[in-house]
Scaffold this active site. Structure first.
Site, PDB file in Angstrom:
ATOM      1  N   ASN A   9       0.865  -1.187   0.000  1.00 13.24           N
ATOM      2  CA  ASN A   9       0.000   0.000   0.000  1.00 13.24           C
ATOM      3  C   ASN A   9       0.900   1.235   0.000  1.00 13.24           C
ATOM      4  OD1 ASN A   9      -1.774   2.073   0.485  1.00 13.24           O
ATOM      5  ND2 ASN A   9      -2.363   1.397   2.539  1.00 13.24           N
ATOM      6  N   LYS A  11       0.070   4.230  -0.190  1.00  6.55           N
ATOM      7  CA  LYS A  11      -0.573   5.411   0.427  1.00  6.55           C
ATOM      8  C   LYS A  11      -0.370   6.624  -0.493  1.00  6.55           C
ATOM      9  CE  LYS A  11      -0.146   3.189   4.866  1.00  6.55           C
ATOM     10  NZ  LYS A  11      -0.057   3.279   6.317  1.00  6.55           N
ATOM     11  N   HIS A  97      -9.527   0.924   5.190  1.00  9.59           N
ATOM     12  CA  HIS A  97      -8.211   1.157   5.806  1.00  9.59           C
ATOM     13  C   HIS A  97      -8.394   2.090   7.008  1.00  9.59           C
ATOM     14  CE1 HIS A  97      -4.120   2.460   6.506  1.00  9.59           C
ATOM     15  NE2 HIS A  97      -3.743   1.354   5.874  1.00  9.59           N
ATOM     16  N   GLU A  99      -6.814   4.517   8.040  1.00 10.83           N
ATOM     17  CA  GLU A  99      -6.664   5.960   7.753  1.00 10.83           C
ATOM     18  C   GLU A  99      -7.946   6.524   7.152  1.00 10.83           C
ATOM     19  OE1 GLU A  99      -2.993   5.526   5.578  1.00 10.83           O
ATOM     20  OE2 GLU A  99      -2.041   4.901   7.456  1.00 10.83           O
ATOM     21  N   GLU A 169      -4.945  -5.016  10.674  1.00 12.65           N
ATOM     22  CA  GLU A 169      -3.957  -3.947  10.834  1.00 12.65           C
ATOM     23  C   GLU A 169      -4.223  -3.195  12.140  1.00 12.65           C
ATOM     24  OE1 GLU A 169      -2.111  -2.674   6.831  1.00 12.65           O
ATOM     25  OE2 GLU A 169      -3.853  -1.433   7.175  1.00 12.65           O
ATOM     26  N   GLY A 175       2.780   2.470  10.788  1.00 13.03           N
ATOM     27  CA  GLY A 175       3.686   3.602  10.620  1.00 13.03           C
ATOM     28  C   GLY A 175       4.416   3.986  11.892  1.00 13.03           C
ATOM     29  N   SER A 210       3.776  -1.994  10.293  1.00  8.90           N
ATOM     30  CA  SER A 210       5.232  -2.017  10.482  1.00  8.90           C
ATOM     31  C   SER A 210       5.868  -3.357  10.124  1.00  8.90           C
ATOM     32  CB  SER A 210       5.595  -1.591  11.911  1.00  8.90           C
ATOM     33  OG  SER A 210       5.177  -0.249  12.150  1.00  8.90           O
TER      34      SER A 210
HETATM   35  P1  13P Z   1       3.238   0.501   7.647  1.00  7.77           P
HETATM   36  O1  13P Z   1       3.768  -0.785   7.052  1.00  7.77           O
HETATM   37  O2  13P Z   1       3.935   1.723   7.118  1.00  7.77           O
HETATM   38  O3  13P Z   1       3.144   0.448   9.123  1.00  7.77           O
HETATM   39  O4  13P Z   1       1.721   0.647   7.110  1.00  7.77           O
HETATM   40  C1  13P Z   1       0.851  -0.424   7.216  1.00  7.77           C
HETATM   41  C2  13P Z   1      -0.386  -0.113   6.459  1.00  7.77           C
HETATM   42  O5  13P Z   1      -1.166   0.730   6.864  1.00  7.77           O
HETATM   43  C3  13P Z   1      -0.630  -0.833   5.200  1.00  7.77           C
HETATM   44  O6  13P Z   1      -1.918  -0.630   4.739  1.00  7.77           O
END
Ligand code: 13P
Length: 249
Positions: A9, A11, A97, A99, A169, A175, A210
Site C-alpha cells: 500500500n 498510500k 483502511h 486511515e 492492521e 507507521g 510495520s
Molecule cells: P506501515 O507498514 O507503514 O506500518 O503501514 C501499514 C499499512 O497501513 C498498510 O496498509
C-alpha cells in the site's frame, strides 16, 4: 481461496519517475522468486494506469486504495467506481483502511457498501480491520475487529465471505515501527478466521502494521497469517521483495 499474498500500500506517496524506478526494480527480481506469493502494489489512483501498463504480463498485479460505494456512474465528486478501477487494470481494492476510517470518518456501514461495490465490479476487496491502542488496552480488540468484520459480512452476505481478503492492521502498529508480536497477530487472525464460520479456512488473512524485511518471516510463520499488507517498506524494492520472499510458499 486461501493463499499467500503480499500487497504494498503506497498510500499518498510517489510521482511518475519514482513509480517507474520502483517497478523496474521490483520486476527485475520478482520473476526469480521461488513459489512466490500473490503480489500486488496499490498506488495512488492517478498512477494506476501507469502501473498497470508496466505490470502487464508480470506476476505482480495492481490494486486501488479505495472504491466508491455506489455502482454505476453518477454525481459522486471525488470518487472512483469499481468498474473504472477494473477497466484501469485493478484486481484488488482496499476497503476500510484505518486511515480512511479515522481521517475521513468512514463508518462500518460505508466500508461494507464499498466491499459490495468492489465485488460487483469484479475486484477482490481487501477488508481492513484493526483496533486502536486504547481499544487494545481496554481489552476490546476482539469486539472491535468483529464489529468491523460483521458489518462487511452483513453488507455482502455471508455467502460471499470466501471472495474477501481480510487484512488485520492494528492501528497502533501502523507507521509506528511498533509491530504486533507474531503471537499477538496470530491470536487475532485465529479469532477472525473463527468468526468467518465454515469458509474461514478458505480465506486469506494478511497482517499489516510495520512489517519490515527483518520481521516478516516470523509473522508469516504463524499458522493463520497468510502474508502482509505493507506500507512504508513497500516503497523500497529490496524491502518489498525480501518480504515477498518471506511469504513464499
Ligand atoms: P506501515 O507498514 O507503514 O506500518 O503501514 C501499514 C499499512 O497501513 C498498510 O496498509
Amino acid at each position: 481461496m486461501r493463499g499467500r499474498l503480499v500487497a504494498g500500500n503506497w498510500k499518498m506517496h510517489g510521482n511518475r519517475a519514482m513509480v517507474r524506478e520502483l517497478l523496474d526494480e521490483i520486476l527485475d527480481q520478482a520473476g526469480q522468486l521461488v513459489s512466490p506469493p500473490a503480489m500486488a502494489v496499490i498506488p495512488p489512483a492517478v498512477f494506476i494506469p501507469q502501473v498497470a501498463e508496466r505490470l502487464a504480463g508480470s506476476p505482480v498485479v495492481v490494486g486501488a486504495q479505495n472504491v466508491c460505494d455506489q455502482e454505476g456512474e453518477g454525481a459522486f465528486t471525488g470518487e472512483i467506481s469499481g468498474a473504472m478501477l477494473r477497466e484501469a487494470g485493478c484486481s484488488y481494492a482496499l476497503v476500510g483502511h484505518s486511515e480512511r476510517r479515522a481521517l475521513y470518518a468512514e463508518s462500518d456501514e460505508l466500508v461494507g457498501q464499498r466491499a459490495v461495490a468492489a465485488l460487483a465490479a469484479g475486484l477482490t476487496p481487501i477488508v481492513c480491520v484493526g483496533e486502536t491502542l486504547d481499544e487494545r488496552d481496554a481489552d476490546r480488540t476482539e469486539d472491535v475487529v468483529d464489529r468491523q468484520l460483521q458489518a462487511v459480512l452483513a453488507a455482502t452476505g455471508a455467502e460471499r465471505a470466501a471472495e474477501l481478503v481480510i487484512a488485520y492492521e492494528p492501528v497502533w502498529a501502523i507507521g509506528t515501527g511498533r509491530t504486533a508480536t507474531p503471537e499477538q497477530a496470530q491470536a487475532v487472525h485465529a479469532f477472525l478466521r473463527g468468526r468467518l464460520g465454515a469458509v474461514g479456512a478458505d480465506i486469506t488473512i494478511v497482517y499489516g502494521g510495520s512489517v519490515k524485511a527483518d520481521n516478516a518471516e516470523a509473522l508469516f510463520g504463524m499458522d493463520d497469517i497468510d502474508g502482509g499488507l505493507i506500507g512504508g517498506a513497500s516503497l523500497k524494492a529490496d524491502q518489498f521483495l525480501t518480504i515477498c520472499r518471506a511469504a513464499a510458499g
